[in-house]
Every structure is written in C-alpha cells, then in structure tokens.
Motif scaffolding. Structure first.
Motif, short mmCIF file in Angstrom:
data_model
loop_
_atom_site.label_atom_id
_atom_site.label_comp_id
_atom_site.label_asym_id
_atom_site.label_seq_id
_atom_site.Cartn_x
_atom_site.Cartn_y
_atom_site.Cartn_z
N ALA A 143 0.26 -8.54 -12.63
CA ALA A 143 -0.19 -7.17 -12.89
C ALA A 143 -1.44 -6.82 -12.09
CB ALA A 143 -0.45 -6.99 -14.39
N VAL A 144 -2.42 -7.73 -12.06
CA VAL A 144 -3.66 -7.41 -11.33
C VAL A 144 -3.43 -7.39 -9.83
CG1 VAL A 144 -5.13 -8.27 -13.19
CG2 VAL A 144 -4.57 -9.79 -11.28
N ARG A 145 -2.52 -8.25 -9.35
CA ARG A 145 -2.23 -8.24 -7.92
C ARG A 145 -1.53 -6.93 -7.52
NH1 ARG A 145 -2.74 -11.72 -3.62
NH2 ARG A 145 -1.99 -10.61 -1.76
N LEU A 146 -0.64 -6.46 -8.40
CA LEU A 146 0.01 -5.18 -8.13
C LEU A 146 -1.02 -4.07 -7.97
CD1 LEU A 146 3.10 -3.71 -9.92
CD2 LEU A 146 1.03 -2.36 -9.70
N ALA A 147 -2.03 -4.07 -8.82
CA ALA A 147 -3.07 -3.05 -8.76
C ALA A 147 -3.75 -3.03 -7.40
CB ALA A 147 -4.09 -3.27 -9.87
N GLU A 148 -4.06 -4.21 -6.88
CA GLU A 148 -4.68 -4.28 -5.56
C GLU A 148 -3.72 -3.82 -4.48
OE1 GLU A 148 -7.05 -7.42 -2.63
OE2 GLU A 148 -5.95 -8.19 -4.37
N GLU A 149 -2.48 -4.22 -4.59
CA GLU A 149 -1.48 -3.91 -3.56
C GLU A 149 -1.29 -2.39 -3.39
OE1 GLU A 149 0.34 -6.00 -1.62
OE2 GLU A 149 -0.13 -7.95 -2.51
N VAL A 150 -1.41 -1.64 -4.48
CA VAL A 150 -1.17 -0.20 -4.38
C VAL A 150 -2.45 0.61 -4.19
CG1 VAL A 150 0.99 -0.31 -5.65
CG2 VAL A 150 -1.13 0.17 -6.88
N GLY A 151 -3.62 -0.07 -4.11
CA GLY A 151 -4.82 0.63 -3.70
C GLY A 151 -5.92 0.84 -4.70
N ALA A 152 -5.87 0.19 -5.87
CA ALA A 152 -6.95 0.32 -6.84
C ALA A 152 -8.21 -0.38 -6.34
CB ALA A 152 -6.53 -0.27 -8.18
N ASP A 153 -9.34 -0.02 -6.93
CA ASP A 153 -10.63 -0.60 -6.54
C ASP A 153 -11.17 -1.58 -7.58
OD1 ASP A 153 -11.19 1.13 -4.10
OD2 ASP A 153 -10.86 2.65 -5.65
N ILE A 154 -10.75 -1.42 -8.82
CA ILE A 154 -11.13 -2.28 -9.94
C ILE A 154 -9.88 -2.43 -10.80
CG2 ILE A 154 -12.86 -2.69 -11.76
CD1 ILE A 154 -14.24 -0.10 -10.79
N VAL A 155 -9.77 -3.55 -11.52
CA VAL A 155 -8.62 -3.71 -12.39
C VAL A 155 -9.05 -4.29 -13.73
CG1 VAL A 155 -8.04 -5.98 -11.42
CG2 VAL A 155 -6.28 -4.64 -12.60
N LYS A 156 -8.49 -3.73 -14.77
CA LYS A 156 -8.71 -4.21 -16.14
C LYS A 156 -7.40 -4.81 -16.64
CE LYS A 156 -9.14 -2.20 -20.79
NZ LYS A 156 -9.44 -0.95 -21.55
N THR A 157 -7.49 -5.93 -17.34
CA THR A 157 -6.27 -6.51 -17.88
C THR A 157 -6.58 -7.28 -19.16
OG1 THR A 157 -4.22 -7.64 -17.23
CG2 THR A 157 -6.30 -8.76 -16.69
N ALA A 158 -5.53 -7.71 -19.84
CA ALA A 158 -5.68 -8.44 -21.09
C ALA A 158 -6.27 -9.83 -20.83
CB ALA A 158 -4.34 -8.55 -21.80
N ALA A 181 -8.02 -14.03 -12.51
CA ALA A 181 -9.13 -13.56 -11.68
C ALA A 181 -8.94 -13.92 -10.22
CB ALA A 181 -10.45 -14.13 -12.20
N ARG A 182 -8.29 -15.06 -9.95
CA ARG A 182 -8.07 -15.50 -8.57
C ARG A 182 -6.91 -14.79 -7.90
NH1 ARG A 182 -9.17 -21.07 -10.48
NH2 ARG A 182 -6.92 -21.31 -10.75
N ALA A 183 -6.11 -14.06 -8.67
CA ALA A 183 -4.91 -13.43 -8.13
C ALA A 183 -5.22 -12.21 -7.27
CB ALA A 183 -3.96 -13.04 -9.26
N THR A 184 -6.46 -11.74 -7.32
CA THR A 184 -6.84 -10.54 -6.59
C THR A 184 -8.28 -10.66 -6.13
OG1 THR A 184 -7.18 -8.14 -6.80
CG2 THR A 184 -7.49 -9.44 -8.78
N GLN A 185 -8.63 -9.89 -5.08
CA GLN A 185 -10.02 -9.81 -4.67
C GLN A 185 -10.75 -8.65 -5.34
OE1 GLN A 185 -10.44 -9.93 -0.39
NE2 GLN A 185 -9.78 -12.05 -0.28
N LEU A 186 -10.03 -7.88 -6.15
CA LEU A 186 -10.68 -6.80 -6.89
C LEU A 186 -11.54 -7.36 -8.02
CD1 LEU A 186 -7.75 -4.25 -7.42
CD2 LEU A 186 -9.42 -4.34 -5.55
N PRO A 187 -12.58 -6.64 -8.43
CA PRO A 187 -13.30 -7.01 -9.65
C PRO A 187 -12.35 -6.90 -10.84
CG PRO A 187 -14.54 -5.39 -8.36
CD PRO A 187 -13.17 -5.46 -7.76
#
Length: 259
Positions: free
Chosen positions: A160-175, A186-192
């Motif tokens: 889910a967090v990687r998807l957020a980065e792939e489509v252009g988000a700048d920050i991601v919140k998850t469970a 946390a390691r799945a994306t470079q986003l905060p």
C-alpha cells in the motif's frame, strides 16, 4: 519535488517529523466527542505540540482561528460507517477547493485491496498531478482493506505505501503492524511514513506503539480518535510529540506530559 511542495511540507512538520491530528471523522462516524466543539480540541492539540490538523473543507473556517500557527491539511474523500460500503471512499473536495480553504496540503484515503481500489488509484494519481501544479503536498492514507485482506499484515501494508509513492504522493500514512515488522513497511518506500492511530487504546499501549513505530523508521504519526476523544487531548498530544520530536521514552513522555 518543487519549491512550493518543500515549503509547505515545512509548514506541516518539524525537522522532517510529523505529528498530525486528523479530525475528518465527522463524515465517517458523526459528531462524536472531541469534534462537536472542534475549536477547543484544535487549540488543545496544537498547544500540545501537533504539527498539523486535518479536516474536511467545510470546517476550514473553524480550524484557522485555533491552530496556533500550525499547519492545515484538507482531506478530499470520505465515506460513512453506516453506508453500504465504508471502504468506498468518494470525493468530497478538490485541490483547488483545498487551496481556497487555506490548506497547506491535501490528503486522500485509498483502500488497497478493496472493490473500489481501481477508481481510488486513478483519483489519487490525478490528485497528485493537480496538487503538483499548485505546489501542494499530497498525503496518501494508504490502507490494506478489502475482502479477505489482513489489514495489519506487513506485506500488504508495504504494498500500500509503495503504491502511494508510485502514483505521486509526498507522504504516506498507514496502519501499524503491531510489532517490529513495521520496519519492512517503512523500508518499502522513500516517502515519510506516518503511523495511523487505529482504534483507541490505553495511553501507555498507544505510546508504546508510537515509540516502536518510530524505532522502525516512521517519520511520525497521524492519530485521530486516540487524541481528540481523549480526556486530555493536549497532554496526550504532548506525550506523542515528545516521542516523535525528542525521541523521549514512553516513561519520560508520560511523566513530562502529565498523563
């Protein structure tokens, strides 16, 4: 990342870390405790150390006078807990409306694995494109939710967090996964990555979750009901902020906040 996005990210964070208090729950669960007199709650949590507040656009005029100079995020979709499908989040605002409402950023909730995931991916991608044109950061609330989906499974949340980065988000919140498996999220994306609060727990348990998530690589938290429904929202926010911003232990945070 544009200059505008970077500048506005600084308005909703402190030294790259974020304590966000979402209060968009009025659509989801109605006028619950802490949201009826939302002005007092916003004043309390921002006095307590929250970096930003998040609401739907209709509450903007009630937000701004009470933020004590903190940031403001406008949420762009929603659903109700009594509707036919609570995972089917529908658009409630646009990027332009968020700008007019004085937002420093926008947020969008996507349920990866839900029956409405395809439309939500398209909408998040379009929102990211439009927000980029305005220099506005996008917070993706990316959850793993749907038929047969384990909502706190680390692999699902990493997706889910990687998807957020792939489509252009700048920050991601998850469970939160519940343990140190959150490291793989946390390691799945470079986003905060921000840890969601989830269902309210006792203070110590909630703060222990915050501490563990931060040690796993989280950039902060986005906690709603555990804060705005708390008997003392200011002290609870202060304890969370001490852990996120000062790397305080749970014991120290409890003692210094007066919980």
């Amino acid at each position: 990342m544009s200059t505008g996005v970077n500048a506005r990210l600084e308005r909703i964070s402190t030294d790259g870390r974020i304590v966000s208090i979402p209060m968009d729950h009025g659509i989801t669960i109605g006028p619950t405790k802490g949201l009826i007199d939302i002005e007092s709650t916003i004043d309390a949590v921002t006095q307590g150390g929250a970096d930003c507040i998040l609401t739907q656009k209709g509450l903007a005029s009630r937000v701004h006078p009470n933020t004590n100079g903190r940031g403001y995020i406008v949420h762009l979709n929603g659903s109700t807990s009594i509707g036919p499908d609570k995972n089917d989040k529908r658009l409630t605002s646009t990027v332009k409306e968020a700008v007019r409402a004085g937002g420093d950023a926008v947020s969008y909730h996507i349920n990866v694995g839900s029956e409405t995931e395809p439309q939500q991916i398209e909408q998040l991608a379009q929102i990211s494109k439009t927000a980029g044109e305005f220099g506005l950061p996008v917070l993706a609330m990316a959850y793993a939710r749907g038929p047969g989906i384990a909502e706190t499974n680390a692999e699902n949340l990493a997706h889910a967090v990687r998807l957020a980065e792939e489509v252009g988000a700048d920050i991601v919140k998850t469970a939160y996964t519940g343990d140190e498996s959150f490291k793989s999220v946390a390691r799945a994306t470079q986003l905060p990555v921000l840890m969601a609060g989830g269902d309210p727990q006792n203070d110590r348990a909630m703060l222990e979750n915050v501490s563990c998530a931060m040690s796993c690589g989280a950039a902060g938290v986005s906690m709603g009901r555990s804060v705005f429904q708390h008997a003392d929202p200011e002290s609870m926010t202060n304890a969370i902020s001490l852990i996120v911003h000062e790397s305080a232990t749970v014991e120290t945070a409890i003692e210094r906040s007066g919980l």
